[in-house]
Design a protein around this motif. Structure first.
Motif, PDB file in Angstrom:
ATOM      1  N   THR A   1      -1.425   2.413   7.443  1.00 49.82           N
ATOM      2  CA  THR A   1      -2.891   2.492   7.379  1.00 49.82           C
ATOM      3  C   THR A   1      -3.389   1.948   6.039  1.00 49.82           C
ATOM      4  OG1 THR A   1      -2.930   4.428   8.825  1.00 49.82           O
ATOM      5  CG2 THR A   1      -4.880   4.049   7.455  1.00 49.82           C
ATOM      6  N   ASP A   2      -4.445   1.187   6.084  1.00 53.15           N
ATOM      7  CA  ASP A   2      -5.069   0.699   4.857  1.00 53.15           C
ATOM      8  C   ASP A   2      -5.801   1.878   4.220  1.00 53.15           C
ATOM      9  OD1 ASP A   2      -6.677  -0.423   2.871  1.00 53.15           O
ATOM     10  OD2 ASP A   2      -6.941  -2.300   3.964  1.00 53.15           O
TER      11      ASP A   2
ATOM     12  N   TYR B   1     -10.212   5.643   2.795  1.00 53.02           N
ATOM     13  CA  TYR B   1     -10.908   6.515   1.860  1.00 53.02           C
ATOM     14  C   TYR B   1     -12.367   6.114   1.703  1.00 53.02           C
ATOM     15  CZ  TYR B   1      -6.215   8.162   0.624  1.00 53.02           C
ATOM     16  OH  TYR B   1      -4.956   8.687   0.665  1.00 53.02           O
ATOM     17  N   TYR B   2     -12.645   4.818   1.798  1.00 54.77           N
ATOM     18  CA  TYR B   2     -14.038   4.387   1.830  1.00 54.77           C
ATOM     19  C   TYR B   2     -14.741   4.991   3.047  1.00 54.77           C
ATOM     20  CZ  TYR B   2     -14.256   0.752  -1.835  1.00 54.77           C
ATOM     21  OH  TYR B   2     -14.294   0.069  -3.034  1.00 54.77           O
ATOM     22  N   ASP B   3     -14.095   4.865   4.215  1.00 57.24           N
ATOM     23  CA  ASP B   3     -14.704   5.360   5.450  1.00 57.24           C
ATOM     24  C   ASP B   3     -14.978   6.859   5.392  1.00 57.24           C
ATOM     25  OD1 ASP B   3     -14.573   2.806   6.488  1.00 57.24           O
ATOM     26  OD2 ASP B   3     -12.731   3.160   7.634  1.00 57.24           O
TER      27      ASP B   3
ATOM     28  N   LEU C   1     -15.978   2.197  -5.934  1.00 60.86           N
ATOM     29  CA  LEU C   1     -14.886   1.303  -6.309  1.00 60.86           C
ATOM     30  C   LEU C   1     -13.619   1.718  -5.560  1.00 60.86           C
ATOM     31  CD1 LEU C   1     -15.473   1.222 -10.173  1.00 60.86           C
ATOM     32  CD2 LEU C   1     -15.997  -0.604  -8.551  1.00 60.86           C
ATOM     33  N   PRO C   2     -12.658   0.805  -5.385  1.00 60.35           N
ATOM     34  CA  PRO C   2     -11.398   1.178  -4.733  1.00 60.35           C
ATOM     35  C   PRO C   2     -10.711   2.306  -5.487  1.00 60.35           C
ATOM     36  CG  PRO C   2     -11.581  -1.210  -4.938  1.00 60.35           C
ATOM     37  CD  PRO C   2     -12.695  -0.633  -5.748  1.00 60.35           C
ATOM     38  N   VAL C   3     -10.068   3.202  -4.744  1.00 62.16           N
ATOM     39  CA  VAL C   3      -9.348   4.310  -5.363  1.00 62.16           C
ATOM     40  C   VAL C   3      -7.847   4.125  -5.170  1.00 62.16           C
ATOM     41  CG1 VAL C   3     -11.243   5.930  -5.075  1.00 62.16           C
ATOM     42  CG2 VAL C   3      -9.499   5.747  -3.288  1.00 62.16           C
ATOM     43  N   VAL C   4      -7.068   4.795  -6.014  1.00 61.46           N
ATOM     44  CA  VAL C   4      -5.611   4.754  -5.922  1.00 61.46           C
ATOM     45  C   VAL C   4      -5.161   5.793  -4.913  1.00 61.46           C
ATOM     46  CG1 VAL C   4      -3.447   5.058  -7.184  1.00 61.46           C
ATOM     47  CG2 VAL C   4      -5.439   4.039  -8.338  1.00 61.46           C
TER      48      VAL C   4
ATOM     49  N   MET D   1       0.840  -1.192   0.000  1.00 65.83           N
ATOM     50  CA  MET D   1       0.000   0.000   0.000  1.00 65.83           C
ATOM     51  C   MET D   1       0.869   1.233   0.000  1.00 65.83           C
ATOM     52  SD  MET D   1      -3.173   0.929   0.050  1.00 65.83           S
ATOM     53  CE  MET D   1      -3.895  -0.590   0.599  1.00 65.83           C
ATOM     54  N   ALA D   2       0.644   2.171  -0.918  1.00 67.28           N
ATOM     55  CA  ALA D   2       1.468   3.365  -1.012  1.00 67.28           C
ATOM     56  C   ALA D   2       1.138   4.319   0.118  1.00 67.28           C
ATOM     57  CB  ALA D   2       1.231   4.061  -2.349  1.00 67.28           C
ATOM     58  N   THR D   3       2.172   4.757   0.875  1.00 62.94           N
ATOM     59  CA  THR D   3       1.964   5.718   1.947  1.00 62.94           C
ATOM     60  C   THR D   3       2.966   6.854   1.887  1.00 62.94           C
ATOM     61  OG1 THR D   3       3.371   4.382   3.381  1.00 62.94           O
ATOM     62  CG2 THR D   3       1.004   4.009   3.529  1.00 62.94           C
ATOM     63  N   GLN D   4       3.872   6.882   0.885  1.00 63.33           N
ATOM     64  CA  GLN D   4       4.885   7.924   0.840  1.00 63.33           C
ATOM     65  C   GLN D   4       4.251   9.292   0.672  1.00 63.33           C
ATOM     66  OE1 GLN D   4       6.825   6.274  -2.656  1.00 63.33           O
ATOM     67  NE2 GLN D   4       6.182   8.058  -3.843  1.00 63.33           N
TER      68      GLN D   4
END
Length: 374
Positions: A22-23, A28-30, A37-40, A1-4
């Protein structure tokens, strides 16, 4: 998962920092930033690349987006583009499209909040469509092409996150339609026997343009037997001439998509784009008695029609007021004798055609209602 660079991103948009690990997709859904749909997850590197294509100055406000009238800065536009999965090269198309949608004539406030199912249809013409790999060929309105899917999705995310048109809140659409995820396509200029749509409207072949129309989903037109223009166009007239689509009771603009096989048959008999639009405008109609249900429910079906239409039982009620209200495109794969009718939202919204460029102002005319102005 990108967090940079997550803390930098959160700070820039006024959101508190979250812990590494963090997921982000679930986060972002929450927080309600997704179209379902899932986002980048955006990173600063991806945002910077898009903002640079847009001209820098991340806090520059491109427009205000109805109905919440949120300010769309270049940074916020970049965030929604990254979340949608866009490449930086798509940025000029997305910006031109959102500027077209927020033009006064389009009436985005009404489109966003209506109980009708209308969604903004985007059609891209010109060299940029080829350069970024857009699909106007097989399955053009369907899945499988990144540019089509993510450009349309970026617009929807902006309409949600900046415009505030969340279903059940400011978006009151009774049903919606799948185009409210993404409704973006290119014209198949290579397969068309006619000049591209934007050239017909006065742009040069070297220009790239976006066309936006508040529209219902495509209504399929099947005709595998006709070897003349009239036979094919009569099938399209049949699809247009119902009492159920919004054009039948509210007039206004619509789009007609001619498949390449049908287009070759029609053009092979010497018919031009103007001939096609004129034929459809003349022969697509209902009788007033049909759309008014013989007045057995009162006159509620009269009010949205143009004032100059007769309200007599045997009066013909055209689907469109004029040929200029039919926007004709050649789209689709080489095989299959299919076309489509795409009803509009009615007279409450006008489509907008404008050029695509890196500057904030168009270099060519903006066209509304068939009229182009600087």
């Amino acid at each position: 998962m990108a967090t940079q660079s997550l803390e930098q991103l959160n700070t820039s948009v006024g959101i508190e920092a979250v812990a590494n690990g963090t997921d982000l997709i679930e986060l972002y859904y929450d927080r309600g930033w997704s179209d379902g749909l899932p986002v980048v997850p955006p990173t600063q590197e991806k945002l910077d690349a898009i903002v640079e294509v847009l001209g820098g100055d991340p806090q520059f406000v491109e427009c205000k987006v109805a109905p919440r009238w949120g300010a769309l800065t270049r940074e916020v536009l970049a965030i929604n583009m990254v979340m949608a999965g866009c490449r930086p090269a798509y940025a000029p198309v997305v910006r031109a499209a959102i500027l077209a949608l927020t033009a006064k004539a389009f009436n985005l406030n009404g489109v966003q909040a209506t109980t009708h199912m209308a969604a903004p249809l985007l059609v891209v013409n010109g060299p940029v469509a080829r350069e970024i790999g857009m699909n106007g060929d097989c399955n053009a309105f369907g899945s499988g092409n990144r540019a089509n899917a993510t450009i349309g999705r970026a617009l929807r995310l902006v309409l949600l996150n900046v415009g505030g048109a969340w279903p059940g809140d400011l978006d009151k659409s009774t049903l919606g339609h799948p185009g409210k995820y993404t409704y973006c396509v290119a014209e198949n200029e290579a397969a068309s026997p006619w000049a591209p749509y934007h050239v017909e409207k006065g742009f040069g072949p070297e220009d790239s343009t976006v066309f936006v129309l508040a529209a219902e989903p495509p209504h399929s037109v099947t005709n595998h037997v006709a070897n003349d223009p009239e036979g094919i166009l009569d099938s399209i007239c049949s699809a247009m001439s119902t009492i159920a689509n919004n054009n039948a009771v509210s007039s206004g603009h619509c789009a007609v998509v001619i498949g390449p096989e049908h287009a070759r048959t029609i053009a092979g008999k010497g018919w031009t784009r103007h001939d096609v639009r004129s034929y459809l405008a003349m022969h697509a109609y209902n009788f007033f008695s049909e759309i008014s249900f013989d007045q057995r429910y009162g006159k509620i079906y009269n009010r949205n029609l143009p004032k100059w239409y007769k309200r007599e039982p045997d009066a013909r009620i055209p689907i469109v007021p004029s040929p200029d209200h039919i926007h004709l495109f050649v789209i689709g794969g080489e095989a299959g004798r299919f076309s489509a009718f795409i009803p509009g939202w009615g007279h409450m919204s006008s489509p907008v055609l404008r050029s695509i460029e890196t500057a904030t102002q168009p270099k060519a005319p903006i066209c509304v209602d068939g009229t182009c102005y600087l």
